[in-house]
Motif scaffolding. Sequence first.
Motif, PDB file in Angstrom:
ATOM      1  N   GLU A 121      57.526  15.379  61.936  1.00  0.00           N
ATOM      2  CA  GLU A 121      58.566  15.731  62.901  1.00  0.00           C
ATOM      3  C   GLU A 121      58.201  17.020  63.633  1.00  0.00           C
ATOM      4  O   GLU A 121      58.450  17.167  64.827  1.00  0.00           O
ATOM      5  N   LYS A 122      57.599  17.950  62.927  1.00  0.00           N
ATOM      6  CA  LYS A 122      57.116  19.187  63.551  1.00  0.00           C
ATOM      7  C   LYS A 122      56.030  18.866  64.564  1.00  0.00           C
ATOM      8  O   LYS A 122      56.041  19.393  65.688  1.00  0.00           O
ATOM      9  N   ASP A 123      55.099  17.986  64.196  1.00  0.00           N
ATOM     10  CA  ASP A 123      54.040  17.582  65.119  1.00  0.00           C
ATOM     11  C   ASP A 123      54.625  16.877  66.343  1.00  0.00           C
ATOM     12  O   ASP A 123      54.123  17.029  67.460  1.00  0.00           O
ATOM     13  N   ASP A 124      55.699  16.114  66.142  1.00  0.00           N
ATOM     14  CA  ASP A 124      56.358  15.441  67.269  1.00  0.00           C
ATOM     15  C   ASP A 124      56.919  16.449  68.262  1.00  0.00           C
ATOM     16  O   ASP A 124      56.841  16.249  69.476  1.00  0.00           O
ATOM     17  N   VAL A 125      57.491  17.536  67.747  1.00  0.00           N
ATOM     18  CA  VAL A 125      58.029  18.575  68.631  1.00  0.00           C
ATOM     19  C   VAL A 125      56.895  19.214  69.433  1.00  0.00           C
ATOM     20  O   VAL A 125      57.012  19.423  70.642  1.00  0.00           O
ATOM     21  N   MET A 126      55.790  19.500  68.763  1.00  0.00           N
ATOM     22  CA  MET A 126      54.634  20.090  69.446  1.00  0.00           C
ATOM     23  C   MET A 126      54.105  19.151  70.536  1.00  0.00           C
ATOM     24  O   MET A 126      53.830  19.575  71.658  1.00  0.00           O
ATOM     25  N   LYS A 127      53.976  17.884  70.161  1.00  0.00           N
ATOM     26  CA  LYS A 127      53.466  16.902  71.126  1.00  0.00           C
ATOM     27  C   LYS A 127      54.415  16.749  72.301  1.00  0.00           C
ATOM     28  O   LYS A 127      53.985  16.630  73.450  1.00  0.00           O
ATOM     29  N   PHE A 128      55.709  16.773  72.022  1.00  0.00           N
ATOM     30  CA  PHE A 128      56.717  16.660  73.082  1.00  0.00           C
ATOM     31  C   PHE A 128      56.544  17.785  74.098  1.00  0.00           C
ATOM     32  O   PHE A 128      56.581  17.551  75.313  1.00  0.00           O
ATOM     33  N   LEU A 129      56.361  19.019  73.614  1.00  0.00           N
ATOM     34  CA  LEU A 129      56.204  20.149  74.530  1.00  0.00           C
ATOM     35  C   LEU A 129      54.988  19.987  75.438  1.00  0.00           C
ATOM     36  O   LEU A 129      55.064  20.260  76.634  1.00  0.00           O
ATOM     37  N   LEU A 130      53.883  19.557  74.874  1.00  0.00           N
ATOM     38  CA  LEU A 130      52.659  19.441  75.659  1.00  0.00           C
ATOM     39  C   LEU A 130      52.709  18.275  76.640  1.00  0.00           C
ATOM     40  O   LEU A 130      52.242  18.389  77.776  1.00  0.00           O
ATOM     41  N   THR A 131      53.271  17.151  76.220  1.00  0.00           N
ATOM     42  CA  THR A 131      53.296  15.978  77.105  1.00  0.00           C
ATOM     43  C   THR A 131      54.352  16.107  78.194  1.00  0.00           C
ATOM     44  O   THR A 131      54.114  15.718  79.340  1.00  0.00           O
ATOM     45  N   LYS A 132      55.503  16.671  77.879  1.00  0.00           N
ATOM     46  CA  LYS A 132      56.594  16.746  78.854  1.00  0.00           C
ATOM     47  C   LYS A 132      56.449  17.920  79.807  1.00  0.00           C
ATOM     48  O   LYS A 132      56.831  17.830  80.967  1.00  0.00           O
ATOM     49  N   ASN A 133      55.921  19.033  79.330  1.00  0.00           N
ATOM     50  CA  ASN A 133      55.849  20.229  80.163  1.00  0.00           C
ATOM     51  C   ASN A 133      54.504  20.408  80.850  1.00  0.00           C
ATOM     52  O   ASN A 133      54.446  20.907  81.971  1.00  0.00           O
ATOM     53  N   LEU A 134      53.428  20.016  80.186  1.00  0.00           N
ATOM     54  CA  LEU A 134      52.099  20.181  80.764  1.00  0.00           C
ATOM     55  C   LEU A 134      51.512  18.861  81.241  1.00  0.00           C
ATOM     56  O   LEU A 134      50.367  18.811  81.680  1.00  0.00           O
ATOM     57  N   GLN A 136      50.370  16.399  79.667  1.00  0.00           N
ATOM     58  CA  GLN A 136      49.176  15.971  78.949  1.00  0.00           C
ATOM     59  C   GLN A 136      49.396  14.563  78.397  1.00  0.00           C
ATOM     60  O   GLN A 136      50.525  14.170  78.108  1.00  0.00           O
ATOM     61  N   SER A 137      48.312  13.842  78.227  1.00  0.00           N
ATOM     62  CA  SER A 137      48.405  12.527  77.596  1.00  0.00           C
ATOM     63  C   SER A 137      48.694  12.719  76.104  1.00  0.00           C
ATOM     64  O   SER A 137      48.467  13.800  75.548  1.00  0.00           O
ATOM     65  N   ASN A 138      49.182  11.664  75.458  1.00  0.00           N
ATOM     66  CA  ASN A 138      49.421  11.736  74.014  1.00  0.00           C
ATOM     67  C   ASN A 138      48.141  12.079  73.266  1.00  0.00           C
ATOM     68  O   ASN A 138      48.155  12.843  72.304  1.00  0.00           O
ATOM     69  N   GLU A 139      47.021  11.496  73.722  1.00  0.00           N
ATOM     70  CA  GLU A 139      45.736  11.732  73.058  1.00  0.00           C
ATOM     71  C   GLU A 139      45.325  13.205  73.168  1.00  0.00           C
ATOM     72  O   GLU A 139      44.858  13.812  72.204  1.00  0.00           O
ATOM     73  N   LYS A 140      45.494  13.779  74.371  1.00  0.00           N
ATOM     74  CA  LYS A 140      45.122  15.183  74.577  1.00  0.00           C
ATOM     75  C   LYS A 140      46.013  16.096  73.747  1.00  0.00           C
ATOM     76  O   LYS A 140      45.535  17.056  73.131  1.00  0.00           O
ATOM     77  N   ALA A 141      47.313  15.813  73.723  1.00  0.00           N
ATOM     78  CA  ALA A 141      48.243  16.625  72.931  1.00  0.00           C
ATOM     79  C   ALA A 141      47.893  16.559  71.444  1.00  0.00           C
ATOM     80  O   ALA A 141      47.885  17.575  70.751  1.00  0.00           O
ATOM     81  N   GLU A 142      47.574  15.356  70.969  1.00  0.00           N
ATOM     82  CA  GLU A 142      47.195  15.199  69.558  1.00  0.00           C
ATOM     83  C   GLU A 142      45.897  15.946  69.258  1.00  0.00           C
ATOM     84  O   GLU A 142      45.716  16.482  68.167  1.00  0.00           O
TER      85      GLU A 142
END
Length: 199
Positions: A121-134, A136-142
């Motif tokens: 769930e913590k990783d989901d929050v991090m990924k959400f920030l990168l994909t929605k604000n920057l 980024q693709s899911n792959e790049k965020a991961e």
Amino acid sequence: MISILVHALEISIISLLGYLTYTMYVLSHSKGQQEVKHTISTTSTTPFKKKVASIAPSHSYSRAESITSAQIFAGLQLLEVKRKGINLHTSNEDWLNNGISFYLLGAASAITEHFDCKGSEKDDVMKFLLTKNLKQSNEKAEQYISELYQINQQAIEEGSSEDSAFDAGISAAKTWLKNKFIPEEYSLLSNLHTWGFVA
């Protein structure tokens, strides 16, 4: 004879109701004590940071609060950067993307720790920030999240730009959570200039 039977039934029903009430009280009281014990023993972790004890809300609540708070924080920081004419979505500069990404990852790490949001769930929050604000693709965020967890000790000792950005994000988010205000020295824009990410 019938009146004796009716009185016996009334007494039995009253006794059963009393027993039911007592049982419900005991169960609710013991459940409350278990929740308090579980809450006090809960701890959370952050990459590069020591364990900090915190009171744990429910998982769905902590994830929702983490996403909401992280999104507000990121929005405030990125708005300031955009006002200075830096277009994050057209920049192909790795150093700029890295600085902003690790800053937001640091902020997300502090915010999720604050709300006791852990694991995937913590990783989901991090990924959400990168994909929605920057954007980024899911792959790049991961990939960024994976790099965050894999930064080696040598990079930390040398004070890599990624580690500096991550730590700055943590400091900014912790200050914002406490005061709802971010001093200039903790802002994303100020740190981008300090690290030389922005000319």
